[in-house]
Design a protein around this motif. Structure first.
Motif, PDB file in Angstrom:
ATOM      1  N   LEU A  56       0.681  -1.413   0.093  1.00 18.45           N
ATOM      2  CA  LEU A  56      -0.005   0.006   0.096  1.00 18.45           C
ATOM      3  C   LEU A  56       0.821   1.349   0.056  1.00 18.45           C
ATOM      4  O   LEU A  56       0.593   2.144  -0.981  1.00 18.45           O
ATOM      5  N   ALA A  57       1.961   1.321   0.820  1.00 23.84           N
ATOM      6  CA  ALA A  57       2.851   2.306   0.929  1.00 23.84           C
ATOM      7  C   ALA A  57       3.473   2.684  -0.687  1.00 23.84           C
ATOM      8  O   ALA A  57       3.473   3.884  -1.180  1.00 23.84           O
ATOM      9  N   ALA A  58       3.928   1.511  -1.354  1.00 23.10           N
ATOM     10  CA  ALA A  58       4.400   1.585  -2.358  1.00 23.10           C
ATOM     11  C   ALA A  58       3.520   2.230  -3.421  1.00 23.10           C
ATOM     12  O   ALA A  58       3.889   3.244  -4.359  1.00 23.10           O
ATOM     13  N   SER A  59       2.276   1.671  -3.381  1.00 19.25           N
ATOM     14  CA  SER A  59       1.140   2.143  -4.411  1.00 19.25           C
ATOM     15  C   SER A  59       1.110   3.728  -3.976  1.00 19.25           C
ATOM     16  O   SER A  59       0.933   4.513  -5.036  1.00 19.25           O
ATOM     17  N   CYS A  60       0.812   4.180  -2.734  1.00 22.30           N
ATOM     18  CA  CYS A  60       0.679   5.586  -2.708  1.00 22.30           C
ATOM     19  C   CYS A  60       1.763   6.319  -3.361  1.00 22.30           C
ATOM     20  O   CYS A  60       1.701   7.362  -3.940  1.00 22.30           O
ATOM     21  N   LEU A  61       3.119   6.072  -2.898  1.00 22.29           N
ATOM     22  CA  LEU A  61       4.091   6.948  -3.704  1.00 22.29           C
ATOM     23  C   LEU A  61       4.180   6.759  -5.117  1.00 22.29           C
ATOM     24  O   LEU A  61       4.462   7.624  -5.673  1.00 22.29           O
ATOM     25  N   SER A  62       3.874   5.646  -5.788  1.00 23.22           N
ATOM     26  CA  SER A  62       3.953   5.521  -7.234  1.00 23.22           C
ATOM     27  C   SER A  62       2.721   6.596  -7.746  1.00 23.22           C
ATOM     28  O   SER A  62       2.724   7.176  -8.767  1.00 23.22           O
ATOM     29  N   ILE A  63       1.492   6.185  -7.103  1.00 22.79           N
ATOM     30  CA  ILE A  63       0.327   7.354  -7.624  1.00 22.79           C
ATOM     31  C   ILE A  63       0.953   8.652  -7.447  1.00 22.79           C
ATOM     32  O   ILE A  63       0.415   9.498  -8.505  1.00 22.79           O
ATOM     33  N   ALA A  64       1.312   9.113  -6.219  1.00 22.01           N
ATOM     34  CA  ALA A  64       1.822  10.602  -6.104  1.00 22.01           C
ATOM     35  C   ALA A  64       2.778  11.007  -7.102  1.00 22.01           C
ATOM     36  O   ALA A  64       2.562  11.996  -7.652  1.00 22.01           O
ATOM     37  N   GLU A  65       3.500   9.878  -7.433  1.00 21.34           N
ATOM     38  CA  GLU A  65       4.631  10.290  -8.645  1.00 21.34           C
ATOM     39  C   GLU A  65       3.919  10.515  -9.944  1.00 21.34           C
ATOM     40  O   GLU A  65       4.380  11.375 -10.844  1.00 21.34           O
ATOM     41  N   ASP A  66       3.048   9.987 -10.397  1.00 19.70           N
ATOM     42  CA  ASP A  66       2.298  10.040 -11.538  1.00 19.70           C
ATOM     43  C   ASP A  66       1.303  10.878 -11.770  1.00 19.70           C
ATOM     44  O   ASP A  66       0.998  11.484 -12.863  1.00 19.70           O
ATOM     45  N   ASP A  67       0.749  11.423 -10.578  1.00 18.73           N
ATOM     46  CA  ASP A  67      -0.508  12.325 -10.644  1.00 18.73           C
ATOM     47  C   ASP A  67      -0.001  13.605 -10.750  1.00 18.73           C
ATOM     48  O   ASP A  67      -0.133  14.403  -9.885  1.00 18.73           O
TER      49      ASP A  67
ATOM     50  N   ALA B  57      -1.668  16.135 -12.207  1.00 12.93           N
ATOM     51  CA  ALA B  57      -2.795  17.028 -11.638  1.00 12.93           C
ATOM     52  C   ALA B  57      -2.812  17.319 -10.184  1.00 12.93           C
ATOM     53  O   ALA B  57      -3.140  18.379  -9.641  1.00 12.93           O
ATOM     54  N   GLY B  58      -2.593  16.207  -9.545  1.00 11.56           N
ATOM     55  CA  GLY B  58      -2.608  16.243  -8.055  1.00 11.56           C
ATOM     56  C   GLY B  58      -1.432  17.312  -7.576  1.00 11.56           C
ATOM     57  O   GLY B  58      -1.413  17.905  -6.737  1.00 11.56           O
ATOM     58  N   GLN B  59      -0.244  16.801  -8.222  1.00  4.39           N
ATOM     59  CA  GLN B  59       1.128  17.680  -7.667  1.00  4.39           C
ATOM     60  C   GLN B  59       0.741  19.282  -8.175  1.00  4.39           C
ATOM     61  O   GLN B  59       1.080  19.981  -6.919  1.00  4.39           O
ATOM     62  N   ASP B  60       0.085  19.454  -8.998  1.00  7.62           N
ATOM     63  CA  ASP B  60      -0.202  20.902  -9.478  1.00  7.62           C
ATOM     64  C   ASP B  60      -1.172  21.525  -8.528  1.00  7.62           C
ATOM     65  O   ASP B  60      -1.103  22.631  -8.011  1.00  7.62           O
ATOM     66  N   TRP B  61      -2.285  20.583  -7.934  1.00  7.77           N
ATOM     67  CA  TRP B  61      -3.046  21.199  -7.073  1.00  7.77           C
ATOM     68  C   TRP B  61      -2.229  21.494  -5.695  1.00  7.77           C
ATOM     69  O   TRP B  61      -2.694  22.535  -5.156  1.00  7.77           O
ATOM     70  N   CYS B  62      -1.667  20.663  -5.355  1.00 12.82           N
ATOM     71  CA  CYS B  62      -0.775  20.757  -3.993  1.00 12.82           C
ATOM     72  C   CYS B  62      -0.030  22.093  -4.143  1.00 12.82           C
ATOM     73  O   CYS B  62       0.071  23.027  -3.195  1.00 12.82           O
ATOM     74  N   GLU B  63       0.477  22.018  -5.321  1.00 10.62           N
ATOM     75  CA  GLU B  63       1.677  23.458  -5.332  1.00 10.62           C
ATOM     76  C   GLU B  63       0.571  24.699  -5.348  1.00 10.62           C
ATOM     77  O   GLU B  63       0.973  25.633  -4.803  1.00 10.62           O
TER      78      GLU B  63
ATOM     79  N   SER C 183      -4.099  13.113  -2.909  1.00 14.00           N
ATOM     80  CA  SER C 183      -4.888  12.920  -4.096  1.00 14.00           C
ATOM     81  C   SER C 183      -6.246  13.459  -3.839  1.00 14.00           C
ATOM     82  O   SER C 183      -7.248  13.106  -5.023  1.00 14.00           O
ATOM     83  N   TYR C 184      -6.399  14.015  -2.811  1.00 11.83           N
ATOM     84  CA  TYR C 184      -7.903  14.434  -2.678  1.00 11.83           C
ATOM     85  C   TYR C 184      -8.745  15.304  -3.929  1.00 11.83           C
ATOM     86  O   TYR C 184      -9.955  15.062  -4.142  1.00 11.83           O
ATOM     87  N   ALA C 185      -8.007  16.204  -4.439  1.00 13.85           N
ATOM     88  CA  ALA C 185      -8.514  17.144  -5.584  1.00 13.85           C
ATOM     89  C   ALA C 185      -8.195  16.334  -6.941  1.00 13.85           C
ATOM     90  O   ALA C 185      -9.085  16.827  -7.864  1.00 13.85           O
ATOM     91  N   SER C 186      -7.713  15.430  -7.152  1.00 16.17           N
ATOM     92  CA  SER C 186      -7.520  14.798  -8.538  1.00 16.17           C
ATOM     93  C   SER C 186      -7.939  13.337  -8.660  1.00 16.17           C
ATOM     94  O   SER C 186      -8.215  13.321  -9.889  1.00 16.17           O
ATOM     95  N   LEU C 187      -7.965  12.549  -7.744  1.00 20.87           N
ATOM     96  CA  LEU C 187      -8.251  11.184  -7.945  1.00 20.87           C
ATOM     97  C   LEU C 187      -9.396  10.762  -7.140  1.00 20.87           C
ATOM     98  O   LEU C 187      -9.242  10.783  -5.816  1.00 20.87           O
ATOM     99  N   THR C 188     -10.598  10.501  -7.922  1.00 21.44           N
ATOM    100  CA  THR C 188     -11.764   9.957  -7.046  1.00 21.44           C
ATOM    101  C   THR C 188     -12.104   8.662  -7.103  1.00 21.44           C
ATOM    102  O   THR C 188     -13.132   8.343  -6.534  1.00 21.44           O
ATOM    103  N   ASP C 189     -11.323   7.966  -7.946  1.00 23.00           N
ATOM    104  CA  ASP C 189     -11.630   6.425  -8.001  1.00 23.00           C
ATOM    105  C   ASP C 189     -10.686   5.512  -7.600  1.00 23.00           C
ATOM    106  O   ASP C 189     -10.438   4.468  -8.480  1.00 23.00           O
ATOM    107  N   LEU C 190      -9.843   5.716  -6.590  1.00 27.87           N
ATOM    108  CA  LEU C 190      -8.478   4.877  -6.304  1.00 27.87           C
ATOM    109  C   LEU C 190      -9.126   3.347  -6.186  1.00 27.87           C
ATOM    110  O   LEU C 190      -8.371   2.661  -6.629  1.00 27.87           O
ATOM    111  N   GLY C 191     -10.342   3.134  -5.624  1.00 28.52           N
ATOM    112  CA  GLY C 191     -10.682   1.644  -5.402  1.00 28.52           C
ATOM    113  C   GLY C 191     -11.249   1.013  -6.602  1.00 28.52           C
ATOM    114  O   GLY C 191     -10.791  -0.242  -6.743  1.00 28.52           O
TER     115      GLY C 191
END
Ligand SMILES: [Fe+2]
Length: 207
Positions: A30-41, A43-49, A58-66
């Motif tokens: 799960l930790a590895a998945s979180c880090l790799s999703i963060a690296e690829d996202d 839109a999410g990185q831009d939102w955070c910045e 991932s709150y503002a960018s990915l709404t369907d992780l499951g």
């Protein structure tokens, strides 16, 4: 002796996620998945910045992780079971309705990052499962929901009973899930550990 009772209690739920998981969740994966999703996202990185959010969410960018990732589907199934247990514990009468997952998102908090005091409007039960908690990282801090009404009240004694304190700090371990009613104000104080603090948070609504 006087008869003193506790009224209007605030329940806080803590358990190991896998204790009720139909399919065990591997937290290293799960930790590895979180880090790799963060690296690829991006839109999410831009939102955070743009929003001055420390680290990544991932709150503002990915709404369907499951739906995208089987490991998050497994997390969601386990959460459903814990939320049902907590709803029973707080004696909700859900009538014909049920509690359903509304949002689920990743938080990656770097050294020096904080998540200021907030609550989760439009939801019933909120919580977090803890994915990476480096030594010395932030606890979660809960605030007495009546704090705004205390006005001239004196502070509570230091080291007093937990259920009478105005602020309570809890340090969860990896694999724990914590649940509370969504109106309960909480914050993540500064992460003073060198490594990232990773968690997955969520909201349940009544429908
Ligand atoms: Fe929160």
């Amino acid at each position: 002796m006087a008869d003193i009772s506790s009224l209007f209690v605030t329940r806080l739920y803590r358990a190991q996620l896998n204790a009720l998981a139909p399919q065990a969740v591997d937290y290293d994966e799960l930790a590895a998945s979180c880090l790799s999703i963060a690296e690829d996202d991006e839109a999410g990185q831009d939102w955070c910045e743009e929003n001055g959010y420390p680290g990544y969410t991932s709150y503002a960018s990915l709404t369907d992780l499951g739906w995208r990732f089987p490991i998050f589907a497994a997390v969601e199934k386990a959460l459903d079971a814990h939320v049902a247990a907590f709803a029973d514990e707080v004696e909700f009468d859900l009538g014909e309705g049920k509690l359903v997952l509304e949002d689920l998102w990743i938080n990656i908090l770097p050294e020096g990052g904080t998540h200021s005091s907030h609550l989760h409007p439009h939801s019933v039960i909120s919580g977090t499962t803890y994915v990476s908690m480096p030594t010395g990282t932030s606890a979660i801090k809960f605030e007495d929901p009546r704090f705004a009404m205390m006005m001239a009240a004196p502070p509570r004694r230091k080291g007093g009973r937990e259920d009478l304190r105005s602020f309570v700090y809890v340090t969860p371990e990896v694999g724990d899930v914590m649940l509370w009613e969504s109106w309960l104000r909480h914050e993540v104080p500064m992460n003073t550990a060198e490594d990232e603090r990773i968690s997955v948070s969520f909201n349940y609504k009544w429908v």
